[in-house]
Scaffold this motif. Structure first.
Motif, mmCIF file in Angstrom:
data_model
loop_
_atom_site.group_PDB
_atom_site.id
_atom_site.type_symbol
_atom_site.label_atom_id
_atom_site.label_comp_id
_atom_site.label_asym_id
_atom_site.label_seq_id
_atom_site.Cartn_x
_atom_site.Cartn_y
_atom_site.Cartn_z
ATOM 1 N N MET A 196 27.669 35.027 49.034
ATOM 2 C CA MET A 196 27.852 33.919 49.509
ATOM 3 C C MET A 196 29.547 34.031 49.120
ATOM 4 S SD MET A 196 27.260 30.014 50.178
ATOM 5 C CE MET A 196 26.310 29.965 51.478
ATOM 6 N N PRO A 197 30.224 34.035 50.387
ATOM 7 C CA PRO A 197 31.550 34.075 50.469
ATOM 8 C C PRO A 197 32.451 32.962 49.459
ATOM 9 C CG PRO A 197 30.971 34.497 52.704
ATOM 10 C CD PRO A 197 30.075 33.609 51.929
ATOM 11 N N THR A 198 33.160 33.057 48.542
ATOM 12 C CA THR A 198 33.662 31.960 48.033
ATOM 13 C C THR A 198 35.599 32.178 48.326
ATOM 14 O OG1 THR A 198 32.742 32.312 46.279
ATOM 15 C CG2 THR A 198 34.351 31.349 45.851
ATOM 16 N N ILE A 199 36.218 30.987 48.331
ATOM 17 C CA ILE A 199 36.849 31.207 48.475
ATOM 18 C C ILE A 199 38.365 30.043 47.354
ATOM 19 C CG2 ILE A 199 39.654 30.756 50.346
ATOM 20 C CD1 ILE A 199 37.304 32.203 51.287
ATOM 21 N N HIS A 200 38.334 30.861 47.362
ATOM 22 C CA HIS A 200 39.821 29.710 45.530
ATOM 23 C C HIS A 200 40.869 29.479 45.765
ATOM 24 C CE1 HIS A 200 36.691 32.266 43.040
ATOM 25 N NE2 HIS A 200 36.770 32.866 44.049
ATOM 26 N N TYR A 201 41.408 28.437 46.619
ATOM 27 C CA TYR A 201 42.110 27.609 46.437
ATOM 28 C C TYR A 201 42.708 26.787 45.219
ATOM 29 C CZ TYR A 201 40.307 27.498 51.469
ATOM 30 O OH TYR A 201 39.300 27.503 52.276
ATOM 31 N N THR A 202 44.313 27.429 45.520
ATOM 32 C CA THR A 202 44.747 26.867 44.292
ATOM 33 C C THR A 202 45.983 26.015 44.715
ATOM 34 O OG1 THR A 202 44.397 28.841 42.715
ATOM 35 C CG2 THR A 202 46.130 27.713 41.792
ATOM 36 N N ASP A 203 46.215 24.597 44.145
ATOM 37 C CA ASP A 203 47.796 24.333 44.461
ATOM 38 C C ASP A 203 48.758 24.874 44.138
ATOM 39 O OD1 ASP A 203 47.829 23.089 42.395
ATOM 40 O OD2 ASP A 203 46.729 21.326 43.075
ATOM 41 N N HIS A 204 49.896 24.100 44.345
ATOM 42 C CA HIS A 204 51.259 24.626 43.415
ATOM 43 C C HIS A 204 51.295 24.092 42.388
ATOM 44 C CE1 HIS A 204 52.440 21.124 44.759
ATOM 45 N NE2 HIS A 204 53.329 20.356 44.122
ATOM 46 N N GLU A 205 50.796 23.273 41.218
ATOM 47 C CA GLU A 205 50.966 22.921 40.540
ATOM 48 C C GLU A 205 49.584 23.471 40.106
ATOM 49 O OE1 GLU A 205 49.898 18.804 40.632
ATOM 50 O OE2 GLU A 205 52.121 18.384 41.278
ATOM 51 N N GLY A 206 49.134 24.538 39.983
ATOM 52 C CA GLY A 206 48.032 25.661 39.506
ATOM 53 C C GLY A 206 46.701 24.809 38.822
ATOM 54 N N THR A 207 46.613 23.974 40.272
ATOM 55 C CA THR A 207 44.837 23.578 40.106
ATOM 56 C C THR A 207 43.794 24.333 40.670
ATOM 57 O OG1 THR A 207 45.368 21.485 39.239
ATOM 58 C CG2 THR A 207 43.190 21.478 40.471
ATOM 59 N N THR A 208 42.709 24.287 41.105
ATOM 60 C CA THR A 208 42.163 25.176 41.405
ATOM 61 C C THR A 208 41.221 24.913 41.948
ATOM 62 O OG1 THR A 208 42.662 27.645 40.295
ATOM 63 C CG2 THR A 208 40.739 27.641 41.937
ATOM 64 N N LEU A 209 40.815 24.774 43.402
ATOM 65 C CA LEU A 209 39.155 24.622 43.749
ATOM 66 C C LEU A 209 38.458 25.946 44.090
ATOM 67 C CD1 LEU A 209 39.940 21.746 45.780
ATOM 68 C CD2 LEU A 209 38.636 20.940 43.422
ATOM 69 N N ASP A 210 37.172 26.006 44.143
ATOM 70 C CA ASP A 210 37.163 27.066 44.697
ATOM 71 C C ASP A 210 34.850 26.897 45.311
ATOM 72 O OD1 ASP A 210 37.983 29.064 42.555
ATOM 73 O OD2 ASP A 210 36.562 28.457 40.953
ATOM 74 N N ILE A 211 35.458 27.480 46.147
ATOM 75 C CA ILE A 211 34.617 26.521 47.320
ATOM 76 C C ILE A 211 33.509 27.374 48.306
ATOM 77 C CG2 ILE A 211 34.221 25.602 50.384
ATOM 78 C CD1 ILE A 211 36.131 24.327 48.318
ATOM 79 N N ASN A 212 32.557 27.459 47.724
ATOM 80 C CA ASN A 212 31.880 28.526 49.265
ATOM 81 C C ASN A 212 32.081 27.998 50.477
ATOM 82 O OD1 ASN A 212 30.244 29.394 46.887
ATOM 83 N ND2 ASN A 212 29.358 28.286 47.001
#
Length: 106
Positions: A1-17
């Protein structure tokens, strides 16, 4: 499944399918990812879904259109070489993409 890793400017990452065929912006909005405003809903008439694509991931993306290139000059946070509008990046079958959101979109 495709995954997008979103990191905010403070460095917190959310991994979303993600769903193949959706945009990186649609995936972010649907999943409540902070830092993606998407005022125009993906119609390429604003720059509030600006992201910085990880350099090694950028090479696998299709080239940006002339219109996307022009819109990136209107971002709140200055564009960089790795800047893209997430509404213009379509999720592909095997995508494993890392993007960072700027400090602000508006």
């Amino acid at each position: 499944m495709p995954t997008i890793h979103y990191t905010d400017h403070e460095g917190t990452t959310l991994d979303i399918n993600a769903n193949q065929g959706d945009s990186v912006m649609e995936t972010a909005v649907r999943n409540g990812v902070p830092g993606i405003v998407a005022e125009c809903g993906g119609s390429l008439s604003c720059a509030t879904c600006h992201v910085f694509v990880r350099e090694e991931d950028a090479e696998s993306l299709p080239e940006m259109s002339e219109m996307e290139d022009e819109m990136l000059y209107g971002t709140t946070v200055d564009r960089e070489d790795c800047s893209r509008l997430s509404c213009q990046i379509k999720v592909t079958e095997d995508m494993d993409l890392h993007v960072t959101t700027p400090e602000t979109q508006v």
